[in-house]
Write a protein that holds these residues in place. Structure first.
Motif, PDB file in Angstrom:
ATOM      1  N   LEU A  73       0.829  -1.204   0.000  1.00  0.00           N
ATOM      2  CA  LEU A  73       0.000   0.000   0.000  1.00  0.00           C
ATOM      3  C   LEU A  73       0.865   1.258   0.000  1.00  0.00           C
ATOM      4  CD1 LEU A  73      -2.745   1.383   0.182  1.00  0.00           C
ATOM      5  CD2 LEU A  73      -2.647   1.113   2.668  1.00  0.00           C
ATOM      6  N   LYS A  74       1.917   1.241   0.837  1.00  0.00           N
ATOM      7  CA  LYS A  74       2.807   2.406   0.913  1.00  0.00           C
ATOM      8  C   LYS A  74       3.517   2.611  -0.421  1.00  0.00           C
ATOM      9  CE  LYS A  74       5.245   5.608   3.145  1.00  0.00           C
ATOM     10  NZ  LYS A  74       6.246   5.973   2.131  1.00  0.00           N
ATOM     11  N   GLU A  75       3.955   1.535  -1.055  1.00  0.00           N
ATOM     12  CA  GLU A  75       4.648   1.644  -2.347  1.00  0.00           C
ATOM     13  C   GLU A  75       3.692   2.162  -3.430  1.00  0.00           C
ATOM     14  OE1 GLU A  75       8.015  -1.901  -1.958  1.00  0.00           O
ATOM     15  OE2 GLU A  75       5.955  -2.400  -2.543  1.00  0.00           O
ATOM     16  N   ARG A  76       2.439   1.715  -3.382  1.00  0.00           N
ATOM     17  CA  ARG A  76       1.446   2.206  -4.349  1.00  0.00           C
ATOM     18  C   ARG A  76       1.245   3.712  -4.188  1.00  0.00           C
ATOM     19  NH1 ARG A  76      -2.111  -1.368  -6.815  1.00  0.00           N
ATOM     20  NH2 ARG A  76      -3.814   0.145  -6.670  1.00  0.00           N
ATOM     21  N   GLN A  77       1.071   4.144  -2.945  1.00  0.00           N
ATOM     22  CA  GLN A  77       0.865   5.571  -2.684  1.00  0.00           C
ATOM     23  C   GLN A  77       2.070   6.391  -3.151  1.00  0.00           C
ATOM     24  OE1 GLN A  77       0.078   5.383   1.521  1.00  0.00           O
ATOM     25  NE2 GLN A  77      -2.145   5.247   1.244  1.00  0.00           N
ATOM     26  N   ASP A  78       3.256   5.898  -2.850  1.00  0.00           N
ATOM     27  CA  ASP A  78       4.470   6.616  -3.251  1.00  0.00           C
ATOM     28  C   ASP A  78       4.580   6.695  -4.780  1.00  0.00           C
ATOM     29  OD1 ASP A  78       5.141   6.997  -0.638  1.00  0.00           O
ATOM     30  OD2 ASP A  78       6.629   5.374  -0.550  1.00  0.00           O
ATOM     31  N   LYS A  79       4.192   5.615  -5.467  1.00  0.00           N
ATOM     32  CA  LYS A  79       4.277   5.597  -6.925  1.00  0.00           C
ATOM     33  C   LYS A  79       3.303   6.581  -7.542  1.00  0.00           C
ATOM     34  CE  LYS A  79       6.207   3.847 -10.576  1.00  0.00           C
ATOM     35  NZ  LYS A  79       7.661   3.989 -10.814  1.00  0.00           N
ATOM     36  N   ILE A  80       2.082   6.640  -7.010  1.00  0.00           N
ATOM     37  CA  ILE A  80       1.099   7.600  -7.525  1.00  0.00           C
ATOM     38  C   ILE A  80       1.599   9.020  -7.303  1.00  0.00           C
ATOM     39  CG2 ILE A  80      -1.246   8.506  -7.230  1.00  0.00           C
ATOM     40  CD1 ILE A  80      -2.071   5.644  -6.425  1.00  0.00           C
TER      41      ILE A  80
END
Length: 440
Positions: A5-12
């Motif tokens: 989830l954290k990686e997804r948020q950072d990527k967006i």
């Protein structure tokens, strides 16, 4: 390997920052498609909020809003529609009905007629003028959203989308007006007319996507049936866009009783409130909690309201029963609002109805119901009255063919600042009076 989830948020957030700094849409789209199959509305919204938190003004997010929507179009995860939203008369059903008509107006009438006009069929200009006049009614659609749904989002801590969308709404209003002004000329410039109509049409359809794919799913997570009832009750102040007034609607008793808000969802969105309050100088969470407590107290003691009607309120000169006082406020030929010393909206009254307002604003911070670009001016007015630099600010202007006079007056008791009284008068008729009238 699936992203956390954290990686997804950072990527967006990385993609949005890339758009902000580089502006290469195709590359941003490619970056997204490489990393994701789909994203949720919340993930996009939280990434935009993070940009605002890092110091990017909401106006800058507004400028990128359409690009954001286009990058993520087709990849936003579907959210199952709530059954209540499908009922005729529900505010969401009404909003979507208007969007259907607006979509048809743009895609089936305005743009095809523009193509025919550009191909030499000059008689199509009359149809284009009427279609742009019809499209101008979108003002009602946006106003209902801004006065009722935006405060509802802000109340629950969903602060970034209203800040961004309100500014885009105003841009769309301007683009439609510019297109209409060009079309109304005796001999409009075909290239300029095409440019302005296509800009307006594109932004109108983009906003429909944002409303239905982003705003409504966010509200579905937090808004109660009673919240939607308040939105419904606000509708008559504004009217409807290109549809007949919908049937009446109110939530069923069972719907109200069965509704349960997700505490985790509310807490997640309310995590934004502290930052929002710091940026605007408000105290949203405290005000909202107080509002909820008052509402619950009133519900538990519903009979007290009728008992109070027989009580008297003493003034410096005279006394009035509470029911008399309420009736007087409801017929006063101007609109009044009171904001207390904590900048919390406490009261609306009067019978002018020039600017609509929402019950969802009550208990909210004053600055949260204004567009970001106007907050600094509102703050200056309040600061001048709070500090005693001024006792009153007054403004007058013409809008929509009416002459409006507004006063912001400091309310004090024995020198202590209690808040601001706003008094708005539609003075058009008064200005038109001539001579004298002394007889019946």
């Amino acid at each position: 390997m699936a992203l956390s989830l954290k990686e997804r948020q950072d990527k967006i957030l990385q993609i949005l920052r890339f758009l902000q700094e580089d502006g290469d849409f195709d590359q941003a789209k490619s970056m997204f498609q490489t990393a994701f199959d789909e994203v949720s509305v919340k993930e996009i919204t939280e990434a935009e909020r993070a940009l605002i938190a890092s110091g990017l003004p909401p106006q800058e997010i507004q400028n990128l809003c359409t690009v954001h929507a286009e990058v993520f179009r087709g990849a936003i995860g579907e959210k199952e529609e709530l059954p209540a939203f499908e009922k005729p008369g529900h505010p969401v059903h009404t909003l979507k009905q208007e969007n259907l008509v607006l979509t048809s107006l743009v895609n089936d009438a305005l743009l095809p007629d523009l193509d025919k006009f550009l191909a030499g069929k000059k008689e199509k200009l009359a149809a284009i003028r009427q279609e742009l006049a019809d499209l101008s009614q979108i003002h009602k659609h946006y106003t209902r959203k801004e006065i009722s749904m935006f405060p509802l989002m802000t109340k629950y801590g969903i602060t970034a989308p209203p800040q961004v969308m309100w500014g885009v709404d105003d841009d769309i209003r301007r683009w439609i007006k510019e297109a209409k002004d060009e079309a109304d000329k005796e001999q409009p410039d075909p290239d300029l007319l095409a440019q302005k109509i296509k800009q307006a049409a594109k932004e109108v359809t983009e906003m429909i996507f944002k409303e239905e794919a982003i705003m409504i799913p966010l509200l579905a997570d937090v808004a109660s049936p009673l919240d939607w009832q308040a939105v419904k009750e606000d509708e008559s102040q504004v009217g409807y866009c290109l549809i007949n007034p919908p049937v009446n609607w109110k939530p069923a008793a069972k719907e109200i009783a069965d509704f349960k808000q997700n505490p985790e969802t509310i807490a997640k969105w309310n995590a934004q409130v502290d930052l929002f309050a710091q940026n605007l100088g408000g105290n949203e969470k405290e005000n909202y909690d107080r509002q909820v407590a008052v509402a619950e107290g009133e519900k538990a003691n519903g009979e007290k309201d009728n008992q109070l009607s027989s009580l008297f309120v003493d003034f410096a000169e005279g006394r009035l029963r509470v029911d008399q006082l309420r009736a007087m406020f409801s017929v006063m030929p101007f609109d009044i609002a009171f904001v207390d010393d904590t900048d919390t909206i406490r009261f609306f009254g009067g019978n002018c109805g020039f600017y609509p307002h929402s019950k969802n604003d009550l208990g909210m911070n004053l600055f949260s119901i204004h567009m970001p670009k106007s907050v600094s001016k509102v703050k200056q007015i309040v600061d001048d009255l709070r500090t005693g630099k001024k006792d009153k600010h007054e403004f007058w202007f013409e809008i929509r063919g009416r002459f409006v006079y507004i006063q912001y007056i400091a309310v004090r008791s024995e020198g202590k600042y209690l808040g601001v009284l706003e008094v708005l008068q539609d003075a058009t008729y008064v200005r038109s009076l001539k001579g004298s009238k002394k007889d019946l």
